[in-house]
Scaffold this active site. Structure first.
Site, PDB file in Angstrom:
ATOM      1  N   ASP A  45     -45.286  28.554  -5.307  1.00 34.77           N
ATOM      2  CA  ASP A  45     -44.219  27.610  -5.014  1.00 34.77           C
ATOM      3  C   ASP A  45     -44.334  27.429  -3.407  1.00 34.77           C
ATOM      4  O   ASP A  45     -44.715  28.283  -2.848  1.00 34.77           O
ATOM      5  CB  ASP A  45     -42.906  28.002  -5.616  1.00 34.77           C
ATOM      6  CG  ASP A  45     -41.927  26.878  -5.815  1.00 34.77           C
ATOM      7  OD1 ASP A  45     -42.214  25.762  -5.446  1.00 34.77           O
ATOM      8  OD2 ASP A  45     -40.674  27.241  -6.062  1.00 34.77           O
ATOM      9  N   HIS A  46     -43.263  26.839  -3.046  1.00 33.93           N
ATOM     10  CA  HIS A  46     -42.922  26.294  -1.767  1.00 33.93           C
ATOM     11  C   HIS A  46     -43.500  27.333  -0.722  1.00 33.93           C
ATOM     12  O   HIS A  46     -43.145  28.524  -0.714  1.00 33.93           O
ATOM     13  CB  HIS A  46     -41.507  26.113  -1.377  1.00 33.93           C
ATOM     14  CG  HIS A  46     -41.113  24.950  -2.178  1.00 33.93           C
ATOM     15  ND1 HIS A  46     -40.750  24.909  -3.533  1.00 33.93           N
ATOM     16  CD2 HIS A  46     -40.620  23.534  -1.281  1.00 33.93           C
ATOM     17  CE1 HIS A  46     -40.432  23.610  -3.518  1.00 33.93           C
ATOM     18  NE2 HIS A  46     -40.361  22.872  -2.307  1.00 33.93           N
ATOM     19  N   ASN A  79     -40.262  20.874 -11.143  1.00 35.51           N
ATOM     20  CA  ASN A  79     -39.787  22.100 -11.042  1.00 35.51           C
ATOM     21  C   ASN A  79     -38.533  22.622 -11.734  1.00 35.51           C
ATOM     22  O   ASN A  79     -37.642  21.724 -11.648  1.00 35.51           O
ATOM     23  CB  ASN A  79     -39.730  22.391  -9.761  1.00 35.51           C
ATOM     24  CG  ASN A  79     -41.036  22.496  -8.839  1.00 35.51           C
ATOM     25  OD1 ASN A  79     -42.204  22.398  -9.348  1.00 35.51           O
ATOM     26  ND2 ASN A  79     -41.046  22.683  -7.645  1.00 35.51           N
ATOM     27  N   VAL A  80     -38.463  23.468 -12.594  1.00 36.81           N
ATOM     28  CA  VAL A  80     -37.176  23.978 -13.193  1.00 36.81           C
ATOM     29  C   VAL A  80     -37.043  25.307 -12.712  1.00 36.81           C
ATOM     30  O   VAL A  80     -37.920  26.303 -13.022  1.00 36.81           O
ATOM     31  CB  VAL A  80     -37.696  24.210 -14.695  1.00 36.81           C
ATOM     32  CG1 VAL A  80     -36.137  24.611 -15.395  1.00 36.81           C
ATOM     33  CG2 VAL A  80     -37.898  22.541 -15.291  1.00 36.81           C
ATOM     34  N   HIS A 132     -32.831  20.166  -3.747  1.00 35.76           N
ATOM     35  CA  HIS A 132     -32.885  21.172  -4.709  1.00 35.76           C
ATOM     36  C   HIS A 132     -31.738  22.005  -4.757  1.00 35.76           C
ATOM     37  O   HIS A 132     -30.542  21.820  -4.282  1.00 35.76           O
ATOM     38  CB  HIS A 132     -33.694  22.255  -3.269  1.00 35.76           C
ATOM     39  CG  HIS A 132     -35.188  22.026  -3.272  1.00 35.76           C
ATOM     40  ND1 HIS A 132     -35.787  21.955  -2.047  1.00 35.76           N
ATOM     41  CD2 HIS A 132     -36.177  21.750  -4.124  1.00 35.76           C
ATOM     42  CE1 HIS A 132     -37.074  21.880  -2.068  1.00 35.76           C
ATOM     43  NE2 HIS A 132     -37.357  21.539  -3.489  1.00 35.76           N
ATOM     44  N   HIS A 192     -39.528  17.694  -7.151  1.00 36.97           N
ATOM     45  CA  HIS A 192     -38.827  18.537  -6.897  1.00 36.97           C
ATOM     46  C   HIS A 192     -37.294  18.403  -6.962  1.00 36.97           C
ATOM     47  O   HIS A 192     -36.781  17.136  -6.810  1.00 36.97           O
ATOM     48  CB  HIS A 192     -39.039  19.119  -5.580  1.00 36.97           C
ATOM     49  CG  HIS A 192     -40.366  19.641  -5.229  1.00 36.97           C
ATOM     50  ND1 HIS A 192     -40.957  20.228  -4.302  1.00 36.97           N
ATOM     51  CD2 HIS A 192     -41.275  19.889  -6.079  1.00 36.97           C
ATOM     52  CE1 HIS A 192     -42.148  20.677  -4.200  1.00 36.97           C
ATOM     53  NE2 HIS A 192     -42.467  20.245  -5.368  1.00 36.97           N
ATOM     54  N   GLY A 193     -36.343  19.457  -7.003  1.00 33.82           N
ATOM     55  CA  GLY A 193     -35.019  19.398  -7.103  1.00 33.82           C
ATOM     56  C   GLY A 193     -34.582  18.224  -8.257  1.00 33.82           C
ATOM     57  O   GLY A 193     -33.730  17.529  -8.072  1.00 33.82           O
ATOM     58  N   GLY A 194     -34.969  18.693  -9.476  1.00 29.30           N
ATOM     59  CA  GLY A 194     -34.562  17.784 -10.810  1.00 29.30           C
ATOM     60  C   GLY A 194     -33.428  18.344 -11.424  1.00 29.30           C
ATOM     61  O   GLY A 194     -33.167  17.752 -12.346  1.00 29.30           O
ATOM     62  N   SER A 195     -33.059  19.550 -11.066  1.00 32.49           N
ATOM     63  CA  SER A 195     -31.892  19.818 -11.769  1.00 32.49           C
ATOM     64  C   SER A 195     -30.710  18.953 -11.517  1.00 32.49           C
ATOM     65  O   SER A 195     -30.079  18.361 -10.689  1.00 32.49           O
ATOM     66  CB  SER A 195     -31.361  21.365 -11.112  1.00 32.49           C
ATOM     67  OG  SER A 195     -32.515  22.119 -11.142  1.00 32.49           O
ATOM     68  N   GLU A 225     -33.559  25.758  -0.436  1.00 33.58           N
ATOM     69  CA  GLU A 225     -34.493  26.584  -1.479  1.00 33.58           C
ATOM     70  C   GLU A 225     -35.251  27.634  -0.878  1.00 33.58           C
ATOM     71  O   GLU A 225     -35.725  27.422   0.486  1.00 33.58           O
ATOM     72  CB  GLU A 225     -35.593  25.601  -1.829  1.00 33.58           C
ATOM     73  CG  GLU A 225     -36.667  25.945  -2.552  1.00 33.58           C
ATOM     74  CD  GLU A 225     -36.329  25.716  -4.097  1.00 33.58           C
ATOM     75  OE1 GLU A 225     -35.449  25.581  -4.452  1.00 33.58           O
ATOM     76  OE2 GLU A 225     -37.144  26.259  -4.943  1.00 33.58           O
TER      77      GLU A 225
HETATM   78 ZN    ZN Z   1     -39.876  20.798  -2.260  1.00 27.17          ZN
END
Ligand code: ZN
Length: 358
Positions: free
Chosen positions: A108-109, A286-287, A225, A264-267, A181
């Site tokens: 990840d990142h 991403n979860v 995020h 990204h940041g889909g929550s 994040e």
């Molecule tokens: Zn990102």
């Protein structure tokens, strides 16, 4: 034709990654990338994929990798993060095939200050490639979105040239995803940089595709995020459709989704926002935050339900000498966490239109 007619089970790399992402494009689904920090969370992600007959992405963050290796290991030169990511990838490789699902192992990142972590993982990929003809990881993510655009693209290109011969995919980020994040705090950036422009996407696409087509782009379309109360930023996944159309026009191709996009940041996104993102070629989402909460809630509910059996090793409402071992055995309470996490991942798979696709 199901996905298993196109790719095998177990960890995929190279051409199989390309086939999986193209299949996702054609069938308008995305693959959730589950942040994992232990064998328990890896197993939960794999079990959810098996249950739903879906491909899945196991993703290790910099901090999650260090945690995987253990908190006693010094991480001043990224030793723990390198070791943990490599150990995590090897663990996934050891068990993935037994779950009967296609799996991508991803890091990840990685911000600029963490590049030694990235280099360490690529060393492991190259070593694995020499022995097995493929990289250890399916893909890695470089996040230089905080740097000037030219530096972001140049640095990504440098790494892409190292990764392409192994068939290892690079995910990059352009524009700024709001929120916080893994220690990078973007809660106070201005609104304009929260939306990537089509010209930026074309700049990346045209330069990267001279090296390889194995790259994906996390573009900013108002995403944040983590989970926050609704603010001024609005999600505009339809912008991804404009990017695709812009690149298609430049390429003069029939392919209306030439770009692999990542969300990204889909929550906290609505189902409609996710559907729009899928329509416009998002292949990975991403979860993390939601599965963290689920893992905790599984334990919390277990404790509340069995509280009277969890106060001492011996003695519960059934008698002062009754043993409580079957409640405090980690295989029982960690399993409660895993089950709640599995349920949450199954929901994510359903939302991403990724159910019974094998
Ligand atoms: Zn990102």
């Amino acid at each position: 034709m199901g996905l298993l007619d196109v790719v095998p089970t177990g960890v995929l790399t190279g051409d199989n990654v390309r086939k999986l992402l193209n299949y996702a494009h054609e069938n308008k689904f995305a693959i959730p990338a589950i942040n994992c920090t232990s064998t328990s969370t890896v197993n939960a992600a794999l079990e959810a994929a098996k249950k739903n007959q879906s491909p899945i992405i196991i993703q290790f963050s910099n901090g999650g990798s260090a945690f995987f290796a253990g908190k006693a290991i010094d991480n001043k030169n990224q030793e723990a993060s390198i070791l943990g990511a490599v150990a995590g990838a090897q663990y996934v490789r050891a068990v993935a095939k037994a779950y009967g699902v296609p799996v991508l192992v991803h890091s990840d990142h990685c911000a600029k200050k963490l590049l030694p972590w990235f280099d360490g993982m690529l060393d492991a990929d190259e070593k694995y490639f020499k022995a097995h003809g493929e990289p250890l990881f399916s893909s890695h993510m470089l996040d230089l979105s905080e740097e000037p655009v030219e530096e972001n693209i140049e640095t990504c290109l440098k790494y892409l040239q190292r990764m392409a011969p192994m068939g290892c995919l690079l995910e990059m980020e352009i524009g700024i995803t709001g929120g916080e994040e893994d220690g990078v705090d973007n809660t106070s950036v201005d609104n304009a940089s929260l939306y990537t422009q089509p010209e930026d996407i074309w700049e990346i696409y045209s330069r990267f595709s001279k090296v390889t087509d194995l790259f994906s782009i996390a573009a900013a379309f108002g995403n944040v995020h983590g989970v926050y109360a609704p603010g001024n930023v609005k999600l505009h996944p339809e912008l991804l459709g404009k990017h695709q159309a812009y690149v298609q026009e430049k390429l003069k191709t029939d392919d209306n989704k030439p770009v692999y996009f990542v969300f990204h940041g889909g929550s906290g996104s609505s189902r409609q926002e996710i559907d729009t993102a899928l329509k416009h070629g998002v292949v990975k989402m991403n979860v993390d935050t939601d599965t963290q909460w689920a893992y905790w809630k599984g334990l919390k509910d277990f404790y509340e339900k069995n509280k009277d059996y969890l106060q001492s090793q011996v003695g519960n409402p059934e008698g002062p000498n009754k043993p409580n071992k079957k409640y405090y055995d980690p295989r029982v309470f960690i399993r409660a966490s895993e089950q709640a996490m599995i349920d949450r991942i199954v929901d994510a798979l359903d939302w991403l239109n990724n159910k019974n696709v094998l």
